[in-house]
Design an enzyme around this catalytic site. Structure first.
Site: not given
Length: 335
Positions: A42, A44, A197
């Site tokens: 994931k 950012d 993240e």
């Protein structure tokens, strides 16, 4: 055979597709050993649908945010990379990915690094910022290739088409997102080691559902934890009683250097931010009982911003804080 069960549809020339969205999910609700799941990092950054139409002399490129705003002008370095791709594969393309800022080693870094680029309008300012804060588009899905609408296909089939498309055609500014199938524990260990993240968990057999927040895509936040020193509290606002937030700090700055104490000062802490969530009424009451006897008129922070409603304490109590990341200023993000 399962991957070929759904036929490719012709692309409809209508509005660009809205991105498919992931459903928030707790880590303990994910089967990390499932062979039917795909695990991705994931990032950012800024979610973007890249629409590439071949044209002469340059391909037309759009970088559409989740709200439909075109970010192409703010990221000319990515646009150039997509035009280079179009020169090699001169068919219409629609890609799904994430615009990320890159650190000095060329690795994806915090969203805060992108904020200075997002709203620039002057071409000279944009190019100058591109040199100091480079960016990249990390592509993780292929929605259109030529006249084919690939969204009805399973994720595994779309990823196979994406890998074939981008094979030896990636660059520093255009990257293919990596994924791991069926070995979530290995990915989780890497994520914790490299301070990701979070994780994106997808069903390998899932079609792409434009504009839908589906359970077949899930996002798992990986929170960091730190033990910090309580240096004060702030007055409550709204309906809350007791205090608004705890002021916290640590004996060193964001780079691990000891706090630079001004001459004559008794301050010992580098300010790390305010923590205003995660408290029950009972916790607030208990904390105030502990903090009030330690009240002092002298700030324990060498660099805390001055504001109304601050109450300082002698730095004797510790707390464990969960948060997403440290900002470049050494403050907690989303504590």
């Amino acid at each position: 055979l399962r991957l070929m069960a759904r036929t490719v549809q012709p692309w409809r020339e209508d509005a660009p597709p809205a991105p498919m969205l992931a459903t928030p999910c707790a880590l303990d609700a994910v089967n990390l050993r499932s062979s039917s799941l795909v695990f991705e990092q994931k990032f950012d950054g800024i979610r973007a649908i890249a629409v590439v139409d071949p044209a002469h002399p340059l391909a037309r490129v759009q970088l559409l945010s989740r709200n439909g705003n075109d970010k192409a002008a703010q990221f000319p370095d990515i646009v150039r990379a997509l035009r280079e791709l179009s020169a090699q594969v001169p068919v219409p393309l629609v890609l799904d990915g994430e615009i990320v800022a890159l650190d000095h080693r060329g690795r994806p870094t915090s969203f805060t690094a992108l904020q200075g680029r997002m709203h620039l309008t002057g071409a000279r300012d944009i190019e100058a910022r591109s040199a100091t804060v480079p960016s990249a588009l990390i592509v993780f899905d292929l929605l259109r290739e030529g006249s084919d609408d690939l969204r009805p296909l399973p994720l595994a089939a779309r990823r196979a088409r994406l890998e074939h498309l981008l094979h030896v055609r990636t660059s520093e500014r255009l990257r293919e997102g990596t994924f791991t199938a069926g070995d979530g524990q290995h990915v989780l260990a890497q994520a914790e080691r490299e301070d990701w993240e979070g994780l994106i968990v997808k069903d390998a057999d899932a079609p792409y559902l434009s504009g839908v927040r589906a359970r077949t895509w899930r996002k798992v936040k990986l929170h960091k934890r730190a033990t910090l020193v309580i240096g004060g509290w702030t007055d409550p606002k709204g309906t809350r009683s007791g205090f608004g937030a705890l002021m916290v700090g640590r004996p060193s700055d964001a780079r691990g250097q000891p706090a630079r104490v001004p001459r004559g000062s008794t301050a010992t802490l580098c300010y790390a931010g305010n923590v205003g969530t995660g408290f029950s009424d009972a916790t607030i009451s208990d904390l105030l009982t502990r903090l009030r006897p330690l009240a002092t008129a002298v700030s324990p922070f060498v660099d805390a911003p001055k504001a109304r409603g601050q109450h300082f304490v002698e730095p004797r109590l510790l707390c464990e804080v969960r948060f997403t990341e440290w900002t470049p200023e050494g403050h907690l993000r989303h504590p």
